[in-house]
Design a protein around this motif. Structure first.
Motif, PDB file in Angstrom:
ATOM      1  N   PRO A  43      45.974  46.550  32.989  1.00 31.16           N
ATOM      2  CA  PRO A  43      45.518  46.544  34.392  1.00 31.16           C
ATOM      3  C   PRO A  43      45.248  45.125  34.863  1.00 31.16           C
ATOM      4  O   PRO A  43      44.947  44.231  34.050  1.00 31.16           O
ATOM      5  N   GLY A  44      45.378  44.970  36.157  1.00 32.08           N
ATOM      6  CA  GLY A  44      45.050  43.673  36.745  1.00 32.08           C
ATOM      7  C   GLY A  44      44.487  43.867  38.144  1.00 32.08           C
ATOM      8  O   GLY A  44      44.446  44.987  38.648  1.00 32.08           O
ATOM      9  N   ILE A  45      44.116  42.771  38.769  1.00 33.22           N
ATOM     10  CA  ILE A  45      43.582  42.856  40.132  1.00 33.22           C
ATOM     11  C   ILE A  45      44.435  42.063  41.109  1.00 33.22           C
ATOM     12  O   ILE A  45      44.082  41.912  42.279  1.00 33.22           O
ATOM     13  N   GLY A  46      45.565  41.552  40.605  1.00 31.23           N
ATOM     14  CA  GLY A  46      46.499  40.844  41.474  1.00 31.23           C
ATOM     15  C   GLY A  46      47.843  40.736  40.793  1.00 31.23           C
ATOM     16  O   GLY A  46      47.931  40.846  39.566  1.00 31.23           O
ATOM     17  N   GLN A  51      56.015  36.926  39.278  1.00 30.16           N
ATOM     18  CA  GLN A  51      55.724  37.414  37.920  1.00 30.16           C
ATOM     19  C   GLN A  51      56.653  38.549  37.496  1.00 30.16           C
ATOM     20  O   GLN A  51      56.776  38.815  36.301  1.00 30.16           O
ATOM     21  N   GLY A  90      42.124  34.756  33.782  1.00 27.63           N
ATOM     22  CA  GLY A  90      43.185  35.184  32.885  1.00 27.63           C
ATOM     23  C   GLY A  90      44.435  35.334  33.732  1.00 27.63           C
ATOM     24  O   GLY A  90      44.421  35.006  34.923  1.00 27.63           O
ATOM     25  N   CYS A  91      45.494  35.808  33.138  1.00 23.54           N
ATOM     26  CA  CYS A  91      46.736  36.006  33.887  1.00 23.54           C
ATOM     27  C   CYS A  91      47.625  36.985  33.123  1.00 23.54           C
ATOM     28  O   CYS A  91      47.746  36.885  31.902  1.00 23.54           O
ATOM     29  N   LEU A  92      48.217  37.919  33.828  1.00 26.01           N
ATOM     30  CA  LEU A  92      49.096  38.897  33.176  1.00 26.01           C
ATOM     31  C   LEU A  92      50.336  38.222  32.594  1.00 26.01           C
ATOM     32  O   LEU A  92      51.005  38.781  31.731  1.00 26.01           O
ATOM     33  N   SER A  93      50.601  36.993  33.063  1.00 28.41           N
ATOM     34  CA  SER A  93      51.738  36.246  32.510  1.00 28.41           C
ATOM     35  C   SER A  93      51.331  35.301  31.400  1.00 28.41           C
ATOM     36  O   SER A  93      52.181  34.607  30.819  1.00 28.41           O
ATOM     37  N   LEU A 126      35.444  37.077  44.254  1.00 32.07           N
ATOM     38  CA  LEU A 126      36.591  37.375  43.385  1.00 32.07           C
ATOM     39  C   LEU A 126      37.873  37.548  44.192  1.00 32.07           C
ATOM     40  O   LEU A 126      38.945  37.132  43.738  1.00 32.07           O
ATOM     41  N   VAL A 129      39.252  34.129  44.868  1.00 27.26           N
ATOM     42  CA  VAL A 129      39.813  33.552  43.631  1.00 27.26           C
ATOM     43  C   VAL A 129      41.171  34.172  43.330  1.00 27.26           C
ATOM     44  O   VAL A 129      42.148  33.471  43.037  1.00 27.26           O
ATOM     45  N   CYS A 130      41.223  35.480  43.449  1.00 25.95           N
ATOM     46  CA  CYS A 130      42.459  36.204  43.101  1.00 25.95           C
ATOM     47  C   CYS A 130      43.604  35.806  44.019  1.00 25.95           C
ATOM     48  O   CYS A 130      44.717  35.529  43.564  1.00 25.95           O
ATOM     49  N   HIS A 133      44.835  32.439  43.112  1.00 26.04           N
ATOM     50  CA  HIS A 133      45.593  32.524  41.855  1.00 26.04           C
ATOM     51  C   HIS A 133      47.014  33.052  42.119  1.00 26.04           C
ATOM     52  O   HIS A 133      47.994  32.503  41.602  1.00 26.04           O
ATOM     53  N   GLU A 134      47.110  34.100  42.950  1.00 21.90           N
ATOM     54  CA  GLU A 134      48.439  34.687  43.223  1.00 21.90           C
ATOM     55  C   GLU A 134      49.315  33.750  44.039  1.00 21.90           C
ATOM     56  O   GLU A 134      50.526  33.655  43.796  1.00 21.90           O
ATOM     57  N   HIS A 137      51.082  31.320  41.981  1.00 20.06           N
ATOM     58  CA  HIS A 137      52.300  31.860  41.346  1.00 20.06           C
ATOM     59  C   HIS A 137      53.521  31.677  42.251  1.00 20.06           C
ATOM     60  O   HIS A 137      54.612  31.375  41.775  1.00 20.06           O
TER      61      HIS A 137
HETATM   62  O1  K2U Z   1      48.186  36.898  38.439  1.00 18.87           O
HETATM   63  C1  K2U Z   1      47.813  37.671  37.586  1.00 18.87           C
HETATM   64  O2  K2U Z   1      48.230  37.622  36.424  1.00 18.87           O
HETATM   65  C2  K2U Z   1      46.755  38.663  37.911  1.00 18.87           C
HETATM   66  C3  K2U Z   1      45.431  38.221  37.436  1.00 18.87           C
HETATM   67  C4  K2U Z   1      44.643  37.921  38.689  1.00 18.87           C
HETATM   68  C5  K2U Z   1      43.377  37.167  38.499  1.00 18.87           C
HETATM   69  C6  K2U Z   1      43.280  36.118  37.626  1.00 18.87           C
HETATM   70  C7  K2U Z   1      42.080  35.414  37.519  1.00 18.87           C
HETATM   71  C8  K2U Z   1      40.989  35.751  38.274  1.00 18.87           C
HETATM   72  C9  K2U Z   1      41.096  36.801  39.138  1.00 18.87           C
HETATM   73  C10 K2U Z   1      42.280  37.492  39.258  1.00 18.87           C
HETATM   74  C11 K2U Z   1      45.014  39.352  36.520  1.00 18.87           C
HETATM   75  O3  K2U Z   1      44.483  40.373  37.232  1.00 18.87           O
HETATM   76  S1  K2U Z   1      44.141  38.832  35.154  1.00 18.87           S
HETATM   77  C12 K2U Z   1      43.380  40.191  34.559  1.00 18.87           C
HETATM   78  C13 K2U Z   1      42.065  40.464  35.238  1.00 18.87           C
HETATM   79  C14 K2U Z   1      41.654  41.748  35.355  1.00 18.87           C
HETATM   80  C15 K2U Z   1      40.423  42.021  35.937  1.00 18.87           C
HETATM   81  C16 K2U Z   1      39.609  40.990  36.407  1.00 18.87           C
HETATM   82  C17 K2U Z   1      40.033  39.688  36.308  1.00 18.87           C
HETATM   83  C18 K2U Z   1      41.276  39.408  35.700  1.00 18.87           C
END
Ligand code: K2U
Ligand code: ZN
Length: 167
Positions: A43-46, A51, A90-93, A126, A129-130, A133-134, A137
């Motif tokens: 799971p992720g939030i963005g 990606q 963090g990052c799904l990638s 958040l 931030v998200c 972050h996106e 990308h």
């Molecule tokens: O871009 C992505 O890989 C999605 C990230 C988005 C994110 C990264 C850092 C801070 C906030 C959002 C992923 O959702 S990372 C996994 C995650 C899951 C729940 C909360 C925070 C990060």
């Protein structure tokens, strides 16, 4: 709807600068829906289109507790406000790694929705931030780019090792 494959660092395709979206058709709607499904399943939030190896300026975000408040932002442009705040990202990638990154505390977003209509929103916390972050990308930038070269190289080396063990 279908789950899409997420590219992993150091895949060079993650460094592609995405092109503006100019055609707002059913294919774009399907892509956005599939990105949301893929993000929720991770799971992720963005998730950014980059990606999933689609180099268009499209991101999806949902920071709600119940995964019921998705934002689909096409051709997003950000104005950054407030102080710089740092938090673990963090990052799904870049699976399995979390490091502190500084971001703007507040943002204004000018974008289009999936039908092409203009939209404007402000965000903090958040969600801000998200979205930052996106949008990184879409310009081929990863959160590891904000780290020291020592930390970045350590992460890249470890992910290369994992990829070679998988292949
Ligand atoms: O871009 C992505 O890989 C999605 C990230 C988005 C994110 C990264 C850092 C801070 C906030 C959002 C992923 O959702 S990372 C996994 C995650 C899951 C729940 C909360 C925070 C990060
Ligand atoms: Zn990411």
């Amino acid at each position: 709807m279908s789950l899409l494959n997420i590219l992993h660092h150091p895949d060079p395709r993650l460094r592609t600068k995405a092109a503006p979206v100019s055609i707002f058709d059913n294919a774009l709607v399907t892509l956005a829906d599939n990105m949301l499904e893929t993000m929720y399943a991770a799971p992720g939030i963005g998730l950014a289109a980059t990606q999933v190896n689609v180099h268009k300026r499209l991101i999806v975000v949902d920071v709600s507790e119940d995964n019921n408040a998705p934002h689909i932002l096409v051709n997003p442009k950000l104005e950054l406000f407030g102080d710089r705040v740092s938090g673990d990202e963090g990052c799904l990638s870049v699976p399995g790694f979390y490091e502190r990154v500084e971001r703007a505390e507040q943002i204004n977003v000018q974008a289009q929705d999936v039908s092409g209509a203009p939209l404007e929103m402000s965000a903090e916390g958040l969600l801000a931030v998200c979205i930052q972050h996106e949008c990184d990308h879409l310009d081929g930038k990863l959160f590891v780019d904000y780290l020291s070269s020592l930390k970045r190289n350590r992460i890249s080396k470890k992910l290369r090792q994992l990829a070679s063990e998988r292949d």
